[in-house]
Write a protein that holds these residues in place. Structure first.
Motif, mmCIF file in Angstrom:
data_model
loop_
_atom_site.group_PDB
_atom_site.id
_atom_site.type_symbol
_atom_site.label_atom_id
_atom_site.label_comp_id
_atom_site.label_asym_id
_atom_site.label_seq_id
_atom_site.Cartn_x
_atom_site.Cartn_y
_atom_site.Cartn_z
ATOM 1 N N PRO A 1 0.825 -1.214 0.000
ATOM 2 C CA PRO A 1 0.000 0.000 0.000
ATOM 3 C C PRO A 1 0.855 1.259 0.000
ATOM 4 N N ALA A 2 0.335 2.296 -0.622
ATOM 5 C CA ALA A 2 1.084 3.551 -0.744
ATOM 6 C C ALA A 2 1.384 4.169 0.614
ATOM 7 N N GLU A 3 0.530 3.947 1.605
ATOM 8 C CA GLU A 3 0.702 4.574 2.909
ATOM 9 C C GLU A 3 1.951 4.106 3.645
ATOM 10 N N MET A 4 2.530 2.973 3.247
ATOM 11 C CA MET A 4 3.740 2.479 3.907
ATOM 12 C C MET A 4 5.006 3.124 3.355
ATOM 13 N N VAL A 5 4.885 3.887 2.266
ATOM 14 C CA VAL A 5 6.058 4.312 1.497
ATOM 15 C C VAL A 5 6.509 5.713 1.886
ATOM 16 N N ASP A 6 7.818 5.888 2.028
ATOM 17 C CA ASP A 6 8.399 7.206 2.236
ATOM 18 C C ASP A 6 8.793 7.843 0.909
ATOM 19 N N ARG A 7 9.385 7.045 0.014
ATOM 20 C CA ARG A 7 9.790 7.570 -1.283
ATOM 21 C C ARG A 7 10.026 6.411 -2.253
ATOM 22 N N ILE A 8 10.069 6.749 -3.529
ATOM 23 C CA ILE A 8 10.387 5.811 -4.610
ATOM 24 C C ILE A 8 11.659 6.286 -5.297
ATOM 25 N N GLU A 9 12.616 5.372 -5.455
ATOM 26 C CA GLU A 9 13.855 5.690 -6.161
ATOM 27 C C GLU A 9 13.921 4.894 -7.459
ATOM 28 N N ILE A 10 14.147 5.580 -8.555
ATOM 29 C CA ILE A 10 14.333 4.945 -9.859
ATOM 30 C C ILE A 10 15.820 4.995 -10.187
ATOM 31 N N ARG A 11 16.477 3.856 -10.105
ATOM 32 C CA ARG A 11 17.917 3.770 -10.359
ATOM 33 C C ARG A 11 18.121 3.276 -11.794
ATOM 34 N N ARG A 12 18.549 4.177 -12.637
ATOM 35 C CA ARG A 12 18.584 3.884 -14.069
ATOM 36 C C ARG A 12 19.754 3.011 -14.481
ATOM 37 N N SER A 13 20.789 2.929 -13.663
ATOM 38 C CA SER A 13 21.936 2.107 -13.974
ATOM 39 C C SER A 13 22.306 1.295 -12.738
ATOM 40 N N ALA A 14 23.362 0.502 -12.826
ATOM 41 C CA ALA A 14 23.738 -0.407 -11.749
ATOM 42 C C ALA A 14 25.055 0.015 -11.126
ATOM 43 N N SER A 15 25.205 -0.294 -9.832
ATOM 44 C CA SER A 15 26.453 -0.074 -9.120
ATOM 45 C C SER A 15 26.960 -1.385 -8.551
ATOM 46 N N ALA A 16 28.248 -1.412 -8.231
ATOM 47 C CA ALA A 16 28.869 -2.658 -7.789
ATOM 48 C C ALA A 16 28.332 -3.137 -6.448
ATOM 49 N N ASN A 17 27.844 -2.230 -5.603
ATOM 50 C CA ASN A 17 27.378 -2.628 -4.278
ATOM 51 C C ASN A 17 25.904 -3.018 -4.257
ATOM 52 N N ARG A 18 25.358 -3.351 -5.420
ATOM 53 C CA ARG A 18 23.966 -3.787 -5.516
ATOM 54 C C ARG A 18 23.860 -4.929 -6.508
ATOM 55 N N SER A 19 22.956 -5.859 -6.258
ATOM 56 C CA SER A 19 22.768 -7.006 -7.141
ATOM 57 C C SER A 19 22.642 -6.566 -8.591
#
Length: 737
Positions: free
Chosen positions: A78-96
């Motif tokens: 549900p939207a009420e649980m959310v603080d923010r949405i992040e759209i990460r367009r590319s990848a970094s080494a410290n993330r799957s």
């Protein structure tokens, strides 16, 4: 973040009163929902690529979901649980690295950032008159030596739609073979809760814990009237369907950050689960001759009952995922060094049961649940994956340039076990590893202008159902399908190039170009083995020839009539390459430069294209919408403590081509509006409306029995389908205290 990231906080979405994360994401640049029912937003797509191409994270961590393509249905939160949405367009080494199209990070409210309490109460009214409630509450306070946040949410989820299907012999539409009218109602309730705890320890360490729980209990009921036309004979069918499902998602994590050896060390442990219990039942009650037509009620005049049959599928799936992370970051000269190790264990168990039932008389009622039908086979599978992912990353910040370079190594061991009809268990194992480099550069041309450049290698792991080597008869028309546990992951080399310009204090405009070169694409291929239907049909033909006396024996008949199958056993394999490319434009700003300080506008547009070769030639990636478009405004009225706004969304056409079926999907435009009145600083009352244009979903299906028929355009059926849903209204009061 150095990598290109768009961040949208709750305020960006909240005034249009979204009910779920999916409802929020439809307003974000480049996000599509091809395949979702009208007014439903579940399987999210970035750059038009869904499933395993689009990574969905909750609080930065992977979560299991319902889709066999490793997708997570974002309408479950549900939207009420959310603080923010992040759209990460590319990848970094410290993330799957399994984020070819990009990643969507759903950041839930946490105790560190949120202060205070509030209640949310409201009512939803749907176009068919159905009214149901929604309720939410969040509180945060000092406790247990730190800060604690807790939230709950209960909301009824209801959708009603009508669907019309017209079917023809081929694409010329000269001969109609059948038509169908359907009413579908989705009625259920979501229960959700989230918890967060953060505490400072000794001034140089922080401990945090968070958890979320979402349960969806929903029934999908549909009733169709179908009429088949065959010369002078008319066959009428009442086709009821019932799809109850009970799904649970929950996850929990612990994290401890502390100063060590001149840097910061982080220990993290997370665990997430998904349980799905679902059944799908569809039947048909057939009458032949003398129908008086469909008038919205089941009414047959002078027709003869010709049988009642039901089929059902029961699905039980359990998905477990556990992760352990150890990382350390520290200054290194004029840069910062980060290195770490991610360990992940995944286990997915599934069991699909097939059932059937046939009535002895016209008035005999069918059982309600598949367990009361006659069993007709089962397929069980267990998929286990173990990953060891070390990574190394360097980053630096200067007056004009900020950069990041990293390398991630993902080593995966998988085991697939399966059995059919509770028979012996077959096991297969596979290991693969990939090196995933990434480089990001941010160049601040001026205080208002910025260029971002990203290069990254990513991957997409095979769909679960493509790994299970169980034969599924008639999976694609008359063609059978068997999974391939030896599949390797798809990989992609990608580039993102973007430009951003700040407009005053609160506005921004930007454009981003992207390209993905995808290797080792997974596509359908013909094994060269005939299908079960082809073999059985040939055996029946030979038996008939012998029985009719044309040949003395089966061997003689087979010698004179060699086997020439027209349907086959297909599988999935890594074949060829593909590419995806396009651009995204985003504008969000107040109109203060023309004297309208209290008027805010937003506009975003994304255009995408792609290329892939399959068994029939060149096409775009399946279900990739050509474009997505959002535009809207919000007008504040400070003197009245009120505001109002409108938003419009349009998603471009999408096509798909599978073995035996091709489809075109077209969605109508969606218009939403809201009016808000505030009473002091603590109470607000908001009326919002969705789908004011009665948007429709229109589909065209080209259907074929065999691959040869598909290439020759020898149709089995050509179908036009339209589904519609009316507007919905929501009245919500918020009280902050």
């Amino acid at each position: 973040d150095i990598e290109p990231t768009l961040v949208y906080d709750l305020e960006y979405f909240q005034r249009f009163e979204p009910t779920t994360v999916g409802d929020m994401l439809r307003r974000v640049p480049g996000v599509g929902f091809v395949g979702s029912d009208i007014m439903e937003y579940d399987g999210v797509q970035l750059r038009g690529l869904g499933g395993g191409y689009t990574q969905v994270l909750v609080n930065g961590r992977k979560v299991p979901g319902a889709g066999d393509d490793r997708s997570f249905y974002v309408d479950r939160i549900p939207a009420e649980m959310v603080d923010r949405i992040e759209i990460r367009r590319s990848a970094s080494a410290n993330r799957s690295g399994d984020a070819v199209a990009g990643a969507i990070n759903i950041v839930l409210r946490d105790a560190w950032a949120f202060e205070g309490s509030y209640l949310r109460m409201g009512l939803n009214r749907w176009d068919d008159g159905e009214v149901n409630p929604t309720f939410g509450a969040v509180t945060s306070t000092d406790a247990l030596g730190g800060r604690v946040l807790a939230g709950i949410n209960v909301q009824d989820r209801y959708r009603s739609k009508t669907k019309r299907s017209d079917r023809y012999g081929d694409a010329t539409r000269q001969e109609k073979t059948s038509w169908e009218d359907q009413v579908e109602v989705k009625d259920g309730r979501d229960y959700s809760a989230n918890f967060s705890y953060v505490a400072e320890i000794g001034g140089n360490a922080r401990f945090s814990a968070d958890a979320f729980y979402v349960r969806t209990d929903r029934d999908v009921t549909e009733v169709s009237f179908e009429e088949e036309l065959d010369g002078d004979e008319v066959e009428d069918k009442r086709v009821p369907g019932f799809n109850p499902y009970d799904q649970e998602n929950w996850g929990a994590s612990l994290e401890y950050r502390f100063a060590m050896a001149g840097g910061t060390t982080r220990l993290g442990l997370d665990h997430a689960r998904f349980d799905n219990h679902e059944a799908e039942t569809e039947g048909e009650q057939v009458h032949v001759g003398g129908a008086d037509g469909w008038d919205g009620t089941w009414s047959i005049d002078g027709a003869e009952w010709d049988g009642t049959e039901y089929e059902a599928v029961a699905i039980d799936a359990r998905d477990r995922e556990t992760g352990l992370t150890l990382s350390h970051s520290r200054p290194l000269g004029g840069a910062e060094l980060e290195f770490g190790l991610d360990l992940r264990w995944k286990r997915r168990e599934g069991r699909v049961g097939y059932y059937q039932w046939e009535a002895d008389s016209e008035d005999q009622p069918p059982p309600r649940y598949p367990a009361d039908f006659q069993p007709d086979g089962t397929v069980g599978s267990t998929i286990e994956e173990r990953r060891v992912d070390p990574y190394l990353m360097l980053s630096g910040r200067g007056a004009m340039f900020t950069w990041e370079a990293g390398l991630r190594h993902e080593a995966t061991r998988s085991e697939v076990a399966h059995s059919a009809d509770d028979g012996p268990v077959a096991r297969t194992r596979k290991e693969y590893d990939e090196l995933l480099p990434s480089v990001h550069l941010r160049w601040d041309l001026t205080e208002a202008d910025r260029i971002n450049l990203s290069l990254a290698r990513t991957l997409k792991r095979p769909d679960f159902n493509a790994l299970v080597p169980a034969v599924l008869e008639g999976e694609f028309g008359d063609n059978d399908y068997v999974g391939n546990p030896a599949l390797a992951p798809e990989t992609a080399n990608g580039i993102d190039l973007g430009y951003e310009h700040r407009l005053g204090r609160r506005g921004v405009v930007g454009i981003n170009f992207f390209y993905r070169d995808v290797r080792d694409l997974v596509e359908l291929v013909n094994t060269g083995e005939p299908s079960e239907a082809a073999v059985e049909g040939y055996e029946d033909d030979i038996a008939d020839l012998v029985a009719d006396g044309e040949y003395a024996s089966a061997a003689e008949a087979m010698a004179a009539n060699p086997f020439q199958p027209d349907s086959w056993l297909f599988t999935s394999a890594n074949v060829g390459d593909g590419e995806v490319y396009g651009f995204e434009f985003d504008l969000s700003a107040p109109l203060s430069f023309v004297g309208l300080e209290h008027t805010g506008v937003f506009l975003n547009y994304a255009w995408v294209d792609s290329r892939v070769d399959d068994f029939a030639g060149r096409r775009r990636f399946n279900d990739q919408a050509r474009s997505t478009f959002n535009v809207g405004f919000i007008q504040d009225l400070p003197a009245l403590d009120a505001s109002f706004g409108l938003s419009y969304r349009k998603q471009g056409d999408a096509r798909s081509r599978l073995l035996g079926e091709e489809a075109l999907v077209r969605y109508g435009g969606e218009l939403d509006a809201f009016v808000e009145k505030r009473f002091g600083d603590r109470i607000s009352l908001r009326l919002s409306a969705s789908n004011l244009l009665d948007a429709s979903k229109d589909e065209v299906f080209d259907k074929f029995d065999t691959a040869g028929d598909q290439l020759a355009r020898d149709y089995d059926e050509y179908e036009l389908e339209t589904e519609e849903a009316g507007p919905s209204y929501q009245l919500v009061m918020r009280w902050a205290f």
